[in-house]
Write an enzyme that holds these catalytic residues in place. Structure first.
Site: not given
Ligand SMILES: Nc1ncnc2c1ncn2[C@@H]1O[C@H](COP(=O)(O)OP(=O)(O)O)[C@@H](O)[C@H]1O
Ligand SMILES: [Mg+2]
Length: 1046
Positions: A130, A134
């Site tokens: 989170g 990604t």
């Molecule tokens: N740069 C960003 N701008 C806006 N929202 C973000 C950004 N990075 C993450 N988020 C929010 O956080 C959530 C989780 O991010 P994600 O990349 O899926 O996390 P991870 O892959 O590290 O588990 C996304 O679904 C989005 O809602």
């Molecule tokens: Mg992820």
């Protein structure tokens, strides 16, 4: 637009100005927005200062901060307006320090490093679940897709790269407690670039999908997105065909977590996106049908309920699901039903089917569902890879993007969390090796003075997990494979026995009093680098075995669903040879990944989660501090600070920057190290900005290098200009010389030509002149070779001249152009010809009267020309018919002689024969005779028959003497007359009598008869004046003035 194009478009000066502006703006903004690069932090050893800086920036929506080239990213949990195309353009071709930190800056720098060094890179994106990994990887991918040079074909690749993401996320991501879009598989994606920087292909490696989620979700979590997307978004027809209802609550695999609907997720829209994406990456209609058939099958499978029959064995009463499964997978219902309730036991030579208990059957069903989904996911990744594959075999460089599940701690952590956290340990280890450790080792080998930065090396934890024979994985595998009654608890005991003393391992039994309270009996705890995680050992063995009963597999092999057929090939190795356990497979795939990464240049994005509540604008100090700690940011910062941002072999450094110093340019003779020393002295490096190692120069701050690089860029242009100028000069000079030579040559040729022509002309002239002279000299010789031309010339010129000088009138007949000797004869002919021609013309032009006149004149001429002096004067006086008109004659006379036809009358003076007295009379000629008339009297008639002759003198007097025959004395004698129209009168007379010989021109004296027998004399002589008188001798003297002397 390519980077190159951008560089060309922007002049160096513009670029410098832009950099300056940005630097200034970032300096003034520093207090408010913190420091962009933590390396510049004053209190760089203070975690609090670092945290303060991150917080300050976070609250200003500045989620990105650098530590050198490492990017720290905080999850904003809201959409920020900083990912536009315009922003991408801004970051293109820009160095880190030039613009505020951004993921695009990192992406761009990686790209440019790859392009300039022509090697492979990867970006390791880490952080806990989170934290935004990604998202970060998607932003990077998007940046490349938009900003890399592109063609129509490349656009196709780009589209595929982009749409592969939503598909993979639909099948591999799920809502967890930590993240609504949590990646439940590890993903490493290669983007392949051709030499001009266009993205030409890609490849995805997936790691350990969390299959258990298919059959079970914790409270507050969901199954993989695709299930909900299908149920919520699938078209009516499709759902009907799949036997599904539009209600997640109908499906056991979907409602366990009790949160099928999530506000942040729009399953309907996502469904559309996925369907569109599938078509982009070449999914055929049947493939799509089979794929959704499988998804639906999994849902139907989950809804199968077993009941215990009389003997306590599982039986399937409700066959609705079997019906759909049979339809969708193409397996006969009976086979399915039997397969789901029986297990195959192999006993020596025969195979026996043994019925499942209800519990067993459910377990087997879930195992089947997991296997089907898991294998389908792998098939999907393969399929996407096929569509991304680059067919061109020429060399490529790649940028790898590693987005792997982040460190995870739940209330209850199981085998999956164990694997995930182990993976994160491994990546941390890689990070340590690539940055901290290797960096410090390099300083040592280079002999750079260096105070080692203490950091926590998590190798000890990695070893605890993966060490051969002693590590947890080995113990787990051992328990799984050993015969006898192995269970999760025997595993726990074994671990306590074997690794109980390890400082990072703890169980209820091993813990001290205080800690024990936090542990259950079936738990073990690992003190990970990122924190302590307590794992519940229950299910470890099972999940590691990933048992799929042989029966289930055989049933699947009968399917006519294309994907299932592919996933369950008939040749699958026998279960006699045990397949590798899940964790071992995972371990080796991680080893493979480490290998892949270690051949590439590493770049890092460290993602931090600001709060656990997914709330925007909330910065949880404790949470962030914890991540800062375990992500090793402080250590990294210290190494960076203490260390050097940049290093390069002396040789390479000198080679690149030697133009910046006159001593090293163009060639340096001494050793490279000395050269570099001189060079940087010239550049004014301060002692604390660099260090000289054994083989490399170390530069502390990027800005020093950037300054050098910028200076080099400026200098490069100057050099290029100079070289260009020189070369151009050289070329122009060469050209000029060539032209000059050519001009001289042409001139020479031309002059030669002209001279030759001139000479020929002269030779010709000489020949002509010679011939002319020769011709002239031989002009009187007969026509021959020598004079032919000359004579022709003479002839021609004479004729031409003659033409222009012809006499104009007949009278000029003497003015004929004197001919050259050869033309004499011709000239004569011509003259005669011409005169005849003129005469003819003249003659044709004269009237009858004039002709008559002229005939008379001619007659006069024949009589007197050359004989009588005053003849010439008479020529011009025209003759008239008569000098005395009829009316002037006396009537009487007229009556007497008219019958004789008066031809001519003229006044005369008659000199008496005696005494020579002058008396005016008229002389009249008739046809018959001449009459001398006085008034009315005819004084004398002279019949022409008696006219003997007429005498005139040769002088210029007008006297005529008519001699007559005198037979008779009474007859009067000769007549002495003076007539002013002498010639006219005589001509008339001769015409009338037709006898010109009567006229006699005499000299001196004329005798005449006064009477028969009596003579008189007239003396003619020339004198001073014209006088007539009777001389003393009795002669009549006629004196006349000589016309000759006049
Ligand atoms: N740069 C960003 N701008 C806006 N929202 C973000 C950004 N990075 C993450 N988020 C929010 O956080 C959530 C989780 O991010 P994600 O990349 O899926 O996390 P991870 O892959 O590290 O588990 C996304 O679904 C989005 O809602
Ligand atoms: Mg992820």
């Amino acid at each position: 637009m390519t980077h190159m194009a951008l560089e060309v478009k922007e002049s160096l000066e513009d670029r410098c100005n832009r950099i300056l502006r940005n630097m200034e703006s970032s300096l003034t903004a520093r207090d408010r927005v913190g420091i962009q690069d933590l390396v510049l932090l004053d209190a760089y050893t203070s975690e609090t200062a670092l945290l303060d800086n991150l917080r300050k920036r976070f609250h200003e929506n500045l989620i990105y901060t650098y530590i050198g080239t490492l990017l720290v990213s905080l999850n904003p949990y809201k959409e920020l307006d900083m990912y536009s195309k315009k922003q991408m353009d801004n970051y293109m071709g820009v160095n880190f320090f030039e613009l505020p930190p951004h993921i695009y800056a990192l992406a761009d720098n990686v790209f440019r490093a790859m392009m300039s060094e022509y090697n492979n890179h990867f970006i390791l994106i880490s952080g806990e679940s989170g934290a935004g990994k990604t998202e970060a990887s998607k932003k990077i991918l998007h940046y490349y897709a938009v900003s890399c040079p592109s063609t129509k074909i490349l656009n196709d690749v780009r589209d595929r790269l982009l749409v592969s993401n939503p598909v993979l996320e639909a099948f591999g991501n799920a809502k967890t407690l930590k993240n609504d879009n949590s990646s439940r598989f590890g993903k490493y994606m290669d983007i392949q670039f051709e030499h001009q920087g266009g993205a030409v292909g890609g490849h995805i490696l997936s790691y350990l999908l969390e299959k258990s989620r298919v059959v079970h979700q914790n409270h507050g979590e969901r199954n993989f997105h695709i299930f909900y997307q299908l149920v919520e978004g699938g078209e009516e027809d499709l759902l009907r065909w799949l036997g599904l209802e539009r209600n997640c609550q109908h499906y056991k695999y979907l409602f366990q977590g009790d949160c099928a609907k999530v506000s942040s997720i729009n399953d309907k829209n996502d469904w559309k996106t996925v369907c569109k994406a599938l078509s982009v990456i070449d999914f055929s209609k049947s493939e799509t049908e089979h794929l959704f058939g499988i998804i639906a099958s999994v849902l139907h499978l989950g809804n199968i309920k077993f009941e215990a029959d009389a003997r306590g064995y599982a039986s399937l009463n409700h066959s609705q699901e079997i019906h759909w499964l049979s339809k969708l997978l193409g397996i006969p219902g009976q086979v399915l039903q039997h397969g789901l309730t029986h297990r195959k036991i192999e006993a020596k030579t025969e195979e026996v089917f043994s019925p499942f208990s209800v519990e067993h059957a459910m377990y087997a069903r879930d195992a089947l569902a997991k296997a089907v989904y898991g294998r389908t996911f792998n098939w999907l990744v393969n399929k996407i890879n096929e569509s991304l594959a680059n067919m061109d075999s020429s060399r490529k460089t790649v940028i790898g993007l590693l987005d792997i599940y982040g460190f995870e701690v739940f209330n209850v952590n199981s085998f999956e969390q164990f694997c995930i956290n182990y993976c994160n340990e491994k990546l941390q280890q890689l990070f340590i090796q690539l940055t901290l450790k290797s960096e410090q080792e390099e300083y040592e080998t280079e002999g750079i003075e260096w105070e080692p930065v203490p950091y926590f090396n998590n190798k000890i934890i990695c070893d605890l997990v993966e060490e051969k024979h002693r590590g947890i994985i080995s113990l787990l595998d051992e328990e799984c494979l050993r015969p006898g009654e192995a269970s999760d608890f025997t595993l726990l005991e074994k671990m306590e026995e074997k690794i109980g003393g390890h400082p990072h391992f703890l169980t209820h039994k091993l813990a001290d009093q205080k800690t024990r309270k936090t542990l259950k009996r079936g738990d073990f705890r690992l003190l990970h680098y990122a924190g302590d995680v307590t794992y519940c050992v229950v299910g470890f063995l099972d999940k590691n075995n990933d048992l799929l009963y042989k029966n289930g597999k055989e049933v699947m092999q009968q399917s006519n669903n294309g994907i299932i057929k592919y996933c369950f090939p008939p040749s699958e190795p026998d279960r006699k040879k045990r397949p590798e356990t899940v964790v071992t497979q995972f371990k080796s795939s991680l080893a493979g990944l480490t290998e892949i990464l270690s051949t590439k240049e590493a770049w890092y994005v460290r993602c931090i989660k600001p709060n656990d509540a997914k709330q925007p604008g909330r910065f949880d100090d404790v949470l962030v501090r914890h991540q800062v700690k375990y992500l090793g940011l402080m250590e990294h910062l210290r190494v960076r600070r203490a260390g050097f941002a940049y290093r390069r072999k002396y040789q390479a450094f000198l080679q690149r920057y030697k133009p910046l110093c006159p001593d090293t340019w163009p060639n340096w003779k001494g050793s490279a190290a000395e050269g570099v020393q001189i060079l940087i002295k010239h550049l004014g490096y301060k002692p604390d900005e660099y260090k000289m190692g054994r083989s490399k120069i170390f530069i502390r701050h990027p800005r020093t290098l950037f300054a050098t690089e910028d200076a080099f860029q400026v200098c490069k242009h100057k050099l290029a200009t100079r070289i260009q100028a020189k070369y151009k000069g050289y070329r122009v000079k060469g050209d000029y010389q060539k032209q000059k030579e050519a001009a001289t040559k042409i001139e020479n040729c031309w002059r030669g030509l002209k001279a030759r022509k001139e000479r020929e002309k002269r030779e010709w002239a000489v020949r002509i002149i010679k011939r002319f002279i020769k011709g002239f000299m031989t002009r009187n010789e007969p026509n021959g070779a020598d004079n032919r031309e000359y004579l022709a010339y003479v002839r021609q010129t004479y004729l031409t001249r003659l033409k222009e000088n012809l006499p104009e009138t007949v009278l000029q007949k003497d003015s004929w152009l004197t001919p050259p000797p050869i033309m004499k004869e011709a000239s004569l002919f011509l003259k005669q010809l011409f005169i005849r021609h003129m005469v003819r013309k003249y003659v044709q032009g004269i009237t009858e009267e004039r002709k008559a006149q002229l005939l008379l004149k001619a007659q006069t001429s024949s009589m007197f020309k050359g004989k009588k002096e005053n003849y010439a004067f008479s020529v011009c006086l025209p003759f008239v018919d008569t000098r005395i008109g009829i009316k002037d004659m006396n009537m009487k006379v007229l009556q007497m002689i008219q019958h004789e036809n008066i031809k001519y009358s003229v006044p005369v003076v008659k000199y008496d024969r005696n005494g020579f007295r002058p008396r005016p009379r008229q002389l009249v000629f008739t046809r018959e005779a001449a009459y001398l008339v006085e008034e009315a009297k005819i004084k004398q008639r002279i019949h022409y028959g008696s006219l003997k002759g007429v005498s005139v003198s040769n002088l210029s007097d007008n006297f005529l003497i008519l001699h007559v025959t005198c037979d008779d004395i009474k007859q009067k004698g000769d007549l002495v007359l003076q007539c002013d129209f002498l010639f006219e009168a005589l001509t008339k007379l001769t015409t009338i009598i037709d006898k010109s010989e009567v006229i006699r021109v005499v000299q001196g004296s004329v005798r005449f008869d006064i009477q028969p027998g009596r003579e008189g004399v007239v003396d003619f002589r020339s004198g001073q004046e014209s006088v007539v008188y009777r001389a003393k001798n009795g002669h009549l003297t006629v004196e006349s003035t000589s016309t000759k002397s006049r």
